[in-house]
Design an enzyme around this catalytic site. Structure first.
Site, PDB file in Angstrom:
ATOM      1  N   ARG A 119     -23.745 -53.087  79.638  1.00 59.31           N
ATOM      2  CA  ARG A 119     -24.992 -52.327  79.843  1.00 59.31           C
ATOM      3  C   ARG A 119     -26.039 -53.199  80.527  1.00 59.31           C
ATOM      4  O   ARG A 119     -26.698 -52.780  81.486  1.00 59.31           O
ATOM      5  CB  ARG A 119     -25.504 -51.832  78.478  1.00 59.31           C
ATOM      6  CG  ARG A 119     -26.792 -51.029  78.487  1.00 59.31           C
ATOM      7  CD  ARG A 119     -27.180 -50.724  77.035  1.00 59.31           C
ATOM      8  NE  ARG A 119     -28.266 -49.749  76.893  1.00 59.31           N
ATOM      9  CZ  ARG A 119     -29.556 -50.055  76.821  1.00 59.31           C
ATOM     10  NH1 ARG A 119     -29.925 -51.339  76.911  1.00 59.31           N
ATOM     11  NH2 ARG A 119     -30.468 -49.116  76.664  1.00 59.31           N
ATOM     12  N   GLN A 153     -28.623 -42.512  77.579  1.00 61.85           N
ATOM     13  CA  GLN A 153     -29.898 -43.109  77.164  1.00 61.85           C
ATOM     14  C   GLN A 153     -30.369 -44.224  78.091  1.00 61.85           C
ATOM     15  O   GLN A 153     -31.537 -44.592  78.084  1.00 61.85           O
ATOM     16  CB  GLN A 153     -29.858 -43.610  75.711  1.00 61.85           C
ATOM     17  CG  GLN A 153     -28.901 -44.741  75.396  1.00 61.85           C
ATOM     18  CD  GLN A 153     -29.596 -45.995  74.901  1.00 61.85           C
ATOM     19  OE1 GLN A 153     -29.675 -46.947  75.649  1.00 61.85           O
ATOM     20  NE2 GLN A 153     -30.083 -46.020  73.678  1.00 61.85           N
ATOM     21  N   HIS A 161     -34.749 -46.664  81.626  1.00 59.42           N
ATOM     22  CA  HIS A 161     -34.919 -45.269  81.202  1.00 59.42           C
ATOM     23  C   HIS A 161     -35.490 -44.351  82.284  1.00 59.42           C
ATOM     24  O   HIS A 161     -35.841 -43.210  81.998  1.00 59.42           O
ATOM     25  CB  HIS A 161     -35.752 -45.179  79.916  1.00 59.42           C
ATOM     26  CG  HIS A 161     -35.152 -45.945  78.781  1.00 59.42           C
ATOM     27  ND1 HIS A 161     -34.013 -45.513  78.132  1.00 59.42           N
ATOM     28  CD2 HIS A 161     -35.485 -47.121  78.210  1.00 59.42           C
ATOM     29  CE1 HIS A 161     -33.687 -46.396  77.207  1.00 59.42           C
ATOM     30  NE2 HIS A 161     -34.560 -47.386  77.237  1.00 59.42           N
ATOM     31  N   SER A 217     -34.429 -47.736  72.222  1.00 57.48           N
ATOM     32  CA  SER A 217     -33.637 -48.132  73.387  1.00 57.48           C
ATOM     33  C   SER A 217     -32.424 -48.944  72.953  1.00 57.48           C
ATOM     34  O   SER A 217     -31.560 -48.456  72.229  1.00 57.48           O
ATOM     35  CB  SER A 217     -34.523 -48.908  74.374  1.00 57.48           C
ATOM     36  OG  SER A 217     -33.830 -49.183  75.566  1.00 57.48           O
ATOM     37  N   LEU A 218     -32.344 -50.217  73.362  1.00 61.13           N
ATOM     38  CA  LEU A 218     -31.224 -51.079  72.991  1.00 61.13           C
ATOM     39  C   LEU A 218     -31.021 -51.126  71.475  1.00 61.13           C
ATOM     40  O   LEU A 218     -29.901 -51.272  70.989  1.00 61.13           O
ATOM     41  CB  LEU A 218     -31.469 -52.489  73.528  1.00 61.13           C
ATOM     42  CG  LEU A 218     -30.438 -53.530  73.096  1.00 61.13           C
ATOM     43  CD1 LEU A 218     -29.134 -53.326  73.845  1.00 61.13           C
ATOM     44  CD2 LEU A 218     -30.970 -54.924  73.264  1.00 61.13           C
ATOM     45  N   GLN A 244     -35.329 -54.371  73.667  1.00 62.87           N
ATOM     46  CA  GLN A 244     -35.770 -55.397  74.609  1.00 62.87           C
ATOM     47  C   GLN A 244     -37.294 -55.427  74.678  1.00 62.87           C
ATOM     48  O   GLN A 244     -37.949 -54.394  74.762  1.00 62.87           O
ATOM     49  CB  GLN A 244     -35.185 -55.080  75.987  1.00 62.87           C
ATOM     50  CG  GLN A 244     -35.219 -56.218  76.971  1.00 62.87           C
ATOM     51  CD  GLN A 244     -34.335 -55.951  78.182  1.00 62.87           C
ATOM     52  OE1 GLN A 244     -33.555 -55.002  78.198  1.00 62.87           O
ATOM     53  NE2 GLN A 244     -34.438 -56.773  79.195  1.00 62.87           N
TER      54      GLN A 244
END
Length: 304
Positions: free
Chosen positions: A112, A245, A196, A87-88, A6
């Site tokens: 998510r 995560q 996060h 991340s994503l 993202q």
């Protein structure tokens, strides 16, 4: 091969690739069937505010990473020996590694995104980028701001570039402490979800049900988890770490160094933009990087 998350989205992304490779729009169409709306139309025509919503951005970035990877293969590119995602982007990496089907990954990512967007009321959370300050100083600044609420380093992106997240007041306080410590730049990012950070623990725990329902296999290539730079192992390990995560920091420097130490001789960013390839160059200037966000950059990556 690395996959962005993202923040790398942009209006009109991948239009150039889609004009040459039908698999791009086919990937978005597959996503649209599950989402219930025309994702490609949103990506191409907006409005920008719609694409910027977490519940739209995350599915869009999964589709973008997977579409770019399918283009790479269609153009004759070889599967990578290692993959990682920021991340994503880890979901795109796991799809490339045949650990998750694209449809299963999308179903998890939709959940998510909803959980993350709803975890903290709008305006309560914030993220900020700190440029030109060492990790220890950023950590210290967050600790100084902790009386105002949660402020934590959440993305260790490259030497001298750390993203922090938490409660808005605490993040603003940490920004001032970072500036006082000599940061070259310290600025709020245009997001309201403090990804996060520990404010996402509830969202991560709630995600466990969706992850448990997904059909997860051992990856056919080495997929590195960006929370600690270690390869994913079995399905249970993947489920556990995908839930965690959401609220665990991204250690991108550790991840890239781990890939290089394991034998990576080049790194290609697979998805829109070139944010990760730029970070990788800052982490290790001796490892060549390339990216795939247009036909021209695809050809250069294939030649490299």
């Amino acid at each position: 091969m690395v996959f962005p998350g993202q923040g790398s989205q942009s209006m009109g992304m991948q239009a150039d690739l889609a004009a040459e490779f039908s698999v791009v729009q086919e990937t978005y169409a597959e996503a649209s069937d599950i989402l219930g709306y025309d994702l490609w139309n949103v990506v191409q025509n907006g409005p920008v505010a719609k694409l910027s919503e977490t519940v739209v951005t995350q599915p869009a970035m999964l589709a973008a990473g997977s579409a770019a990877y399918r283009v790479w293969l269609a153009a004759g590119g070889a599967p990578p020996q290692q993959a990682a995602g920021h991340s994503l982007g880890e979901y795109s990496a796991l799809v490339a590694g045949e650990s998750l089907s694209f449809s299963d990954a999308l179903i998890v990512v939709i959940e998510r995104a909803k959980l993350m967007q709803n975890a903290v009321p709008a305006g309560v959370g914030a993220m900020a980028a700190i440029i030109g300050l060492d990790d220890a100083s950023v950590i210290a600044a967050c600790e100084e701001a902790s009386s105002m609420g949660v402020a934590e380093p959440v993305n260790f992106n490259s030497p001298g570039q750390v993203v922090i997240a938490g409660h808005t007041d605490a993040v603003n306080s940490a920004i001032h402490h970072c500036e006082a410590a000599g940061a070259r730049r310290a600025m709020l990012l245009p997001v309201s979800v403090p990804s996060h950070s520990s404010l996402m623990i509830g969202a991560g725990e709630a995600l466990q049900a969706a992850v448990a329902a997904a059909d997860i296999k051992v990856p056919v290539i080495k997929v590195i988890a960006a929370t600690d730079g270690r390869p994913y192992t079995d399905a249970d390990d993947i489920r556990s770490r995908l839930s965690r995560q959401v609220y665990a920091p991204v250690h991108w420097v550790t991840t890239v160094n781990a890939m290089i130490e394991a034998g990576a001789t080049s790194i290609t960013e697979c998805g829109p933009g070139k944010v990760l390839s730029g970070l990788c160059r800052r982490i290790d200037r001796n490892t060549p990087t390339s990216f795939i966000d247009s036909v021209d950059s695809l050809q250069k990556s294939l030649l490299a």
